[in-house]
Design an enzyme around this catalytic site. Sequence first.
Site, PDB file in Angstrom:
ATOM      1  N   HIS A   1      -7.754  -5.388  -1.612  1.00  0.00           N
ATOM      2  CA  HIS A   1      -6.273  -4.655  -0.976  1.00  0.00           C
ATOM      3  C   HIS A   1      -5.268  -5.734  -0.403  1.00  0.00           C
ATOM      4  O   HIS A   1      -4.202  -5.597  -0.467  1.00  0.00           O
ATOM      5  CB  HIS A   1      -6.646  -3.198  -0.165  1.00  0.00           C
TER       6      HIS A   1
ATOM      7  N   ASP B   1      -9.247  -4.697  -6.051  1.00  0.00           N
ATOM      8  CA  ASP B   1      -8.729  -3.748  -4.817  1.00  0.00           C
ATOM      9  C   ASP B   1      -9.987  -2.726  -4.716  1.00  0.00           C
ATOM     10  O   ASP B   1     -10.182  -1.694  -5.444  1.00  0.00           O
ATOM     11  CB  ASP B   1      -7.634  -3.163  -5.354  1.00  0.00           C
TER      12      ASP B   1
ATOM     13  N   SER C   1       0.893  -1.306  -0.068  1.00  0.00           N
ATOM     14  CA  SER C   1      -0.005  -0.118  -0.030  1.00  0.00           C
ATOM     15  C   SER C   1       0.728   1.289   0.020  1.00  0.00           C
ATOM     16  O   SER C   1       1.594   1.446  -1.166  1.00  0.00           O
ATOM     17  CB  SER C   1      -1.056   0.088   1.139  1.00  0.00           C
TER      18      SER C   1
END
Length: 1013
Positions: free
Chosen positions: A896, A862, A788
Amino acid sequence: MLPLSKLHHHRISVSLFSLSLPLSASSSSTVAAALCLPSAPLRSPFHRRHHHHHFAAVGGAGLSGGSSSSLSLRMSGLVSHETVSSGGDSNGSVASGGAAAVADDYQEDSSLAGGYQLPPPEIRDIVDAPPVPALSFSPNRDKILFLKRRALPPLADLARPEEKLAGIRIDGKCNSRSRMSYYSGIGIHQFKGDGTLGPEKEIHGLPEGARINFVSWSNDGQHLSFSVRVDEEDGSSSKLTVWIANVESGEARPLIQSSDVYLNALFENFAWVDDSTLLVCTIPLTRGEPPKKPFLPPGPKIQANEQKNVVQARTYQDLLKDKYDEDLFDYYATSQLVLASLDGTTKLFGPPSVYTSLDPSPDQQYILIDSIHRPYSYIVPYGRFPKKVELWTVDGQLVRELCDLPLAEDIPIAHSSVRKGRRSINWRADKHSTLYWAETQDGGDAKVDVSPRDIVYTQPAEPIDGEQPTILHKLDLRYGGISWCNDSLALVYESWYKTRQTRTWVISPRSKDVSPCILFDRSFEDVYSDPGSPMLRRTAAGTYGIATIKKENDEATYILLNGSGATPLGNVPFLDLFDINTGNKERIWESNKEKYYETVVALISDQDGGDLYLNELKILTSKESKTENTQYFLQSWPDKKSSQITNFPHPYPQLASLHKEMIRYERKDGVQLTATLYLPPGYDPAKEGPLPCLIWSYPGEFKSKDAAGQVRGSPNEFAGIGPTSPLLWLARRFVILSGPTIPIIGEGDEEANDRYVEQLVNSAQAAVDEVFRRGVAHPNKIAIGGHSYGAFMTANLLAHAPHLFSCGIARSGAYNRTLTPFGFQNEDRTLWEATNVYVEMSPYMAANKIKKPILLIHGEEDNNSGTLTMQSERFFNALKGHGALCRLVILPYESHSYTARESIMHILWETDRWLQKYCVANVGDVNDALQDSSKKDNSLDDEVVSATGRGAFEVEDQWQDLYSKKRSLLWSCHPCDQSQDQDSWKLRVGHAGDQLPCAYYRVHNTLPPKMHP
């Protein structure tokens, strides 16, 4: 336990503690589990479910999966890739010749272009270790549930059809959130007074293959409630039904006998109204088939802003797009409430609506019910839809409407901004049926300067003779919650992000003559000054209030402050006896400082009513060391007798002798940095020399250098290894530098991101220099990686500090900040207010500078705000367009964070392949590399100026007075894949995303103030 100033933000109904327990005395393998205590000492007023305690496994790989017996079936599509190396020694280290062989072996693999792969067995064996149950104490502390879990789920679980509506993902077949994991069984153990466990009693009567969710205790501890679903022949899951189990007999049965009544678990599910009755959200019996999408659209899709309103929103995903989506959302989200008793009787309760919260009053006379309604929005998730809060009697009579808040598209993006109107409406924990809430006085806009900023009100459930709400307290910062004790004592919390200030007030709720006073006033960045947070005890009504302690022959009343005990040498947790009137405190318990890391997990002696005396105190503590996995103990006063209640085997014995060290070093601007250095088992530098090194990190923003340099964590903590952890490469003879602090600091009027690249590079340089200095890392074989915002960091470092790293691994990142124009991470200036910052921070804009190999991994689905899959796709195209050595791996059905076993095994294979080819096999002259590093370091300032396009300390006037957001590292948590809204967040163990408040939560154990609805 949260620090006192942070307790108010902690929105959980149960405490989840990492705990491992063997399935039997002879069990040979154990992995992490969770301990769930219904009498959670961390209960926050922001989460109102206080007498029913759900343990729902949602969306996480750690709480889901399949059994080992089905392994061959689930893995039929995977190709095993056994790494062959020559020249390796007996302890598994790989010499240069072996490294080349490994690289060649990966390179020549014929299946490289497609198909799921398996990593080497030394990695695979750790990931495949079976999980142990999650645990839950009964309200009376006399029983423990073993909530049994399976391993990682198969990809087929993620591949089921789902609807993406209003910021959530829905399994239409189950009428619940998609991707829910589950428990496979429930066992009950008697928890004896000496800390030992009785034999297991299995909950029986469940259908074969039952998938269990939302486990909760009745307030008297005699029954359990939970949902059940089963797999159907077509591979889908059935709708959910509510079951109950008798704790004494272990017998389970459906709560509602009718076969056509199903649970609607999209938002709320069910709540214990009393010990024999539940209020259940059901699918309306009158509901027909889902609305059909029109073959032709009725017209164009039109959005307008002809009133010229200022509406700024982050890049949320899975939003409503048209009227069909609105109808479909209503179809799945609408519930009919049903009162269901244990004797089988049922009664409809209120009209069908989109209910989002059910909260019975402590005296079981009223229910606080939240719902959302139209008009919906196409630019924000459901948490900002119009919201109605109503008060009902337990027999289904509407008492009054407390508020009906309009659509909240216009909440400013400035940190500490909130929704207008009544918010955080809750029951007082120490009263039968008294409400309290906060109302903003600045219109919810943090940029408006006003005093007071928030006012806290209180009012009986049914006011007498038109009684108006009473002002409880006025605050100049943003309201953060209340911990209740009694009419004479409550603690009120407030904080302000821009100054990092947090205050704790002592108030006397009943006595207007007693002036409120400030108990603590500090910076929440300053972890060294954290006094700890009050431990809460369970009341007879099932709520949680501040635990007060008495001493024999002492009239004073004390509270217990449970703190992390941050020090320059690492955390030393403590428990203080604190006199609220004098401020005097006595340390009654402290962690071992030399070898072990111990924490206070829970208050155990709170099951009975009446006063708590110090000489009768019982607490549950954990104990671990660098090499010894966590064990749990019952500590009893007055002699502080310690009784060990667990005896776990090591979860990954092959790494039992790894070396762990918390190291400190300095950035060239004087900022103190820390990291955790791991060396593989049996590493002998004299024989093996410097090893390949993997650095894995996540940047964080700070307002002061002093706070940024403080030590967080303990050198004595046990090394936990998750399914995608970089520590897995210890088994491949890598040195791992985990979580090196990369503070991005903005002091005074300067914003942190004004010098992002410079501070990022300097922090990385300091980390690399330190592993060089220690002689453990080969200078040509250092890889950088992150997830991330850590992936964003990785790409930036390869662009602006290519001399430091041989290659990079970037998972689920965002690389072009112009695609997140209304703020990202903790940046709350817009693209148009800080254009240079957005552009200069974007590695996408520096794709032409990236020459080192970079592996990009991203979930195809995601849904984290800001990290669209498109970010990796476009970045890959930019890299490829400039001839960079790069690889893009898109994982079907993954979000994610990654869940399915096939996906996880494959990313481990991809990562290992990348490291073997471009880190281990990266040979070169050590002296040349060191000289090159020195040259690069000497010219670093010029390089950074060139990269940023301006002087390092230059700040444009238009940025001077704008607010910044804070995001820091040191906790590793994933946003729940289902929650996309700041006002309806959910959190689970994993890693922080690009928008959700997880990373802020890491340091503060609290949501940022603007995250509160």
